[in-house]
Write an enzyme that holds these catalytic residues in place. Structure first.
Site, PDB file in Angstrom:
ATOM      1  N   ASP A  42       0.856  -1.178   0.000  1.00  0.00           N
ATOM      2  CA  ASP A  42       0.000   0.000   0.000  1.00  0.00           C
ATOM      3  C   ASP A  42       0.903   1.242   0.000  1.00  0.00           C
ATOM      4  O   ASP A  42       2.126   1.153   0.190  1.00  0.00           O
ATOM      5  CB  ASP A  42      -0.990  -0.012   1.173  1.00  0.00           C
ATOM      6  CG  ASP A  42      -2.241   0.813   0.840  1.00  0.00           C
ATOM      7  OD1 ASP A  42      -2.178   1.672  -0.070  1.00  0.00           O
ATOM      8  OD2 ASP A  42      -3.284   0.618   1.490  1.00  0.00           O
TER       9      ASP A  42
HETATM   10  C1  BGC Z   1      -5.125   3.124   0.081  1.00  0.00           C
HETATM   11  C2  BGC Z   1      -5.260   2.153  -1.064  1.00  0.00           C
HETATM   12  C3  BGC Z   1      -5.078   2.879  -2.365  1.00  0.00           C
HETATM   13  C4  BGC Z   1      -3.719   3.534  -2.374  1.00  0.00           C
HETATM   14  C5  BGC Z   1      -3.370   4.246  -3.661  1.00  0.00           C
HETATM   15  C6  BGC Z   1      -3.868   3.963  -0.028  1.00  0.00           C
HETATM   16  O1  BGC Z   1      -3.860   5.003   0.878  1.00  0.00           O
HETATM   17  O2  BGC Z   1      -5.160   2.410   1.296  1.00  0.00           O
HETATM   18  O3  BGC Z   1      -6.504   1.498  -1.002  1.00  0.00           O
HETATM   19  O4  BGC Z   1      -5.244   2.010  -3.435  1.00  0.00           O
HETATM   20  O5  BGC Z   1      -3.686   4.486  -1.325  1.00  0.00           O
HETATM   21  O6  BGC Z   1      -4.079   5.398  -3.820  1.00  0.00           O
END
Ligand code: BGC
Length: 751
Positions: free
Chosen positions: A283
């Site tokens: 993530d």
């Molecule tokens: C979120 C993800 C997301 C990623 C990219 C993160 O903060 O938890 O679900 O896909 O950001 O934007």
């Protein structure tokens, strides 16, 4: 008897490459032979283009030229250059040493520019075809810009509506989330991901993110292994079996180990047990977040931990680039492991056909927000609405009814779009007021008064006008709830009641004595309190997306009967949380006559022996509305439960059926649900588990026999030795409208 098949989880390889698997692996071998360690590490770098300043871009382009970037996210969200897809790709393809194309990813969660209902709303449709179509349309739109990878489906299970990201889930049930997660994956990827309009899906967040303590985002999760395997993992396993191409690890710690460094989850389960062969992305910033977690000493240690655990693609941070070459020299990471990670990456890129079609497919004008896409979004929105109450059949409204439309969310094009709408624009969004005007041919039969400026507005200064309008109307339609910003990532609430002065406004409106229809737009179930009794009808609309207005008109005026069913248990208040229908049996189960409410204690009137059962003195033991619940504009009668053979051997298939009859006046769809309970087992088992559902559309007076087939494998769970087993013995079974009612039968499984 007409036989209807229940939805099943396909065990097929959606991600099957066009070229043979061997040919892909050979191409990867050849590429790997030509790559330096730096170039290999470069393939594992996922950069957030939106975070680069104009001054940094030349150096970034140079990195691409050197083959040291694997892909980008958020190319659309740069203040410097908002459409750099082709430009960046050209450098990678034409100027980098191996010409390996970049992969462009983005959060295309519930639509690209045509916004569909939030995922929880889509889940309320219980309609896999609709979910698949929504994902297909999102992919058709996003790929025009060159985005070939999405960070969806989100298939976290959560039992806590305080958690802001519940809006993004496909509901609380592992079976429903599996079916819908597979449908979404299929919609994005198609059965040929090399099509220029296909996207690689990324199931997230692996694993346990939805179990954040107290519903506070990013919080620690504690999940015993049996529950992990029986409840949290099945949607991911189903998606992997369906050919899912990528997986995103989660921010949380699971039983004190950050998911970003969780070898057990990422290696043992995902690779060794399930044979997943795509790539795992971290993530955003999660690798470096192992420092505040107190798990990694510094960036180098974080890189070592996550690379060894099996994170292939590092999102946003650059610890791999900074440290993996040195870690290899020090023997703390190996080139063989690096090659494996790069192989995962190249495999996905090859399956996407990026060498053949590296550039945006263009054709924006014809594709984005086309009439067909808007129509599909309207259909999805109306299928997502859940009618929770409809006393005296106040809904549907007759076109001539004079209505007072009141509320802070009735005419706010942006708020109806919900969380995660990077590319959705309020200018394209159709709210209720103009849709109503169009449907009714003017404003003669409705008055619109906002009453509150926004959902959290605590001022009562607009109440006077609202009440006045209500007094002059035949029916009040109140549209309130939560703005989109009150749910989503990092947006959890401790108090899930209607925010601001909305409860007071609903009370004032109800005191006019006029029938009151309450429509709630929100990213989670809302504590209704007295709003339930003050309203004659209540409809949950979630955040419906671009076409909220026309879809609401369709349903409020009966052009379309509501068909949605709750994909999540609706609590009376946050004190009932965690709450979910498939909870474990207790030794002292509460029933309707073995608990006491505080009211009875205060009045000293005990209608029954309170006993000591599992309940709350103030809430009782039932939720506000159960999982699976939802009304339509018709009525359905269930009868003739039949179990073909009440004793089946392990390995056999049980057949159970019931007759469903539309006894009302409207042709519409009933969601017939099949639940089971394993009565005695070597671990306690849930009081009910959903094992099938079938959507049947019936005309008034029409009836149909709905038959379900369940193999004994579908009754399996993880025993004390963590073996997945179906244990012989007695089971209960319900064919039901929701998780608390139904026709009940029994069957036995023997060896
Ligand atoms: C979120 C993800 C997301 C990623 C990219 C993160 O903060 O938890 O679900 O896909 O950001 O934007």
């Amino acid at each position: 008897m007409k036989k209807l098949l229940t939805y099943c989880l396909p065990v097929m390889c959606l991600g099957a490459p066009l070229a043979s698997a061997d040919a892909v692996e050979e191409r990867i071998d050849t590429l790997l032979e030509t790559m330096t360690i730096e170039q290999k590490v470069g393939q594992l770098a996922l950069r957030d283009f939106g975070t680069y300043s104009a001054e940094q871009i030349p150096a970034l382009k140079e990195q691409i030229r050197q083959g040291e970037v694997g892909g980008f996210l958020n190319v659309n969200f740069s203040s410097v250059n908002d459409n750099a897809f082709a430009e960046l790709q050209k450098i990678a393809v034409e100027e980098s040493p191996q010409g390996i194309p970049l992969i462009f990813g983005q959060d295309v969660i519930h639509g690209y520019e045509t916004i569909f209902p939030i995922p929880l709303g889509q889940a309320a449709s219980w309609n896999p075809e609709l979910v698949k179509k929504g994902a297909r349309i999102a992919a058709e739109e996003a790929t025009t810009d060159g985005i070939r990878w999405t960070f969806a489906p989100m298939i976290d299970i959560s039992h806590d509506p305080r958690w802001g990201r519940i809006a993004e889930t496909l509901g609380e049930d592992p079976y429903l989330a599996s079916i819908l997660g597979v449908a979404m994956t299929e919609g994005f990827q198609t059965d040929d991901p090399s099509r220029p309009d296909a996207m690689a899906a990324s199931a997230k967040h692996f694993i346990g993110y939805g179990a954040a303590e107290a519903g506070r985002d990013y919080n620690a999760a504690y999940i015993p292994e049996a529950r992990l395997r029986d409840t949290f993992l099945p949607p991911f396993k189903a998606a992997v079996d369906a050919g899912l191409m990528t997986i995103m690890s989660s921010y949380n710690t699971l039983n004190d180990i950050p998911a970003t460094a969780n070898q057990y989850a990422l290696k043992t389960i995902l690779r060794d047990e399930w044979g997943f062969d795509g790539f795992v992305v971290s993530d955003w910033n999660a690798v470096m977040e192992m420092l505040p977690h107190g798990f990694a000493r510094d960036a180098k240690h974080a890189a070592e931990l996550s690379a060894n655990a099996g994170i292939d693609f590092e999102m946003y941070t650059d610890t791999y680039q900074q440290h993996l070459p040195q870690l290899i020299k020090e023997g703390k990471f190996t080139e063989a492991k690096l090659d494996q990670a790069v192989r995962h990456m190249l495999r996905v890129k090859m399956r996407l056909g990026l060498w053949e079609n590296p550039y945006p497919r263009g054709n924006r004008e014809a594709v984005i927000l086309s009439d067909d896409h808007r129509q599909a979004a309207r259909e999805a929105a109306r299928e997502s609405f859940v009618l929770l109450k409809n006393d005296n059949s106040i809904l549907p409204l007759a076109p001539k009814t004079k209505i007072a439309l009141i509320g802070p969310l009735a005419n706010v094009p942006h708020e109806q779009l919900g969380t995660w709408i990077y590319n959705g624009n309020k200018e394209d969004s159709e709210p209720l007021v103009p849709a109503l005007e169009q449907y009714l041919g003017g404003t003669d039969s409705f008055t619109f008064v906002q009453g509150l400026e926004y959902s959290r507005d605590t001022s009562t200064k607009g109440f006077g006008k609202a009440v006045e309008a209500a007094q002059q109307a035949d029916v009040i339609v109140y549209v309130g709830g939560e703005e989109s910003i009150l749910s989503g990532e990092g947006h959890s609430r401790g108090d899930i009641a209607l925010p601001g002065a909305q409860q007071e406004l609903v009370k004032a409106l109800s005191e006019t004595g006029k029938p009151l229809v309450t429509v709630i737009m929100a990213g989670r179930p809302i504590e209704l309190g007295k709003v339930r009794s003050q309203s004659d009808a209540i409809m949950m609309a979630w955040h419906p997306g671009t076409m909220a207005g026309p879809a609401l008109v369709d349903v409020l005026y009966g052009e379309y009967s509501p068909v949605g069913r709750l994909p999540i248990t609706w609590p009376k208040g946050e004190g009932q949380i965690p709450i979910y229908y498939n909870r474990m049996a207790t030794g002292r189960p509460a029933t309707d006559d073995n608990y006491t409410l505080i009211g009875e204690i205060e009045q000293g009137v005990f209608q029954h022996d309170p006993g000591n059962s599992s309940n709350h003195l103030d809430y009782g033991h039932e939720p506000e509305f159960p999982f699976g619940f939802g009304l339509t504009y018709s009525e359905f009668e269930y009868s003739n439960l039949a179990i073909a053979k009440s004793r089946i051997a392990l390995g056999e298939t049980l057949k159970a059926s019931a007759t469903i009859k539309n006894t009302g006046k409207v042709k519409t769809t009933e969601v017939v649900q099949l639940y089971i309970r394993d009565l005695v087992a070597s671990r306690t088992r849930p009081i009910r588990e959903l094992k099938g559902f079938e959507r049947v559309t019936l005309a008034p007076g029409e009836s149909r026999v709905v038959e379900f087939e369940i193999s004994t494998d579908a009754l399996a769970f993880h025993n004390q030795k963590m073996e997945k087993v179906t244990e012989v013995g007695e089971f209960e079974l319900w064919i039901a409208k929701d998780a608390t009612s139904g026709l009940k039968g029994r069957f036995t499984v023997y060896e």
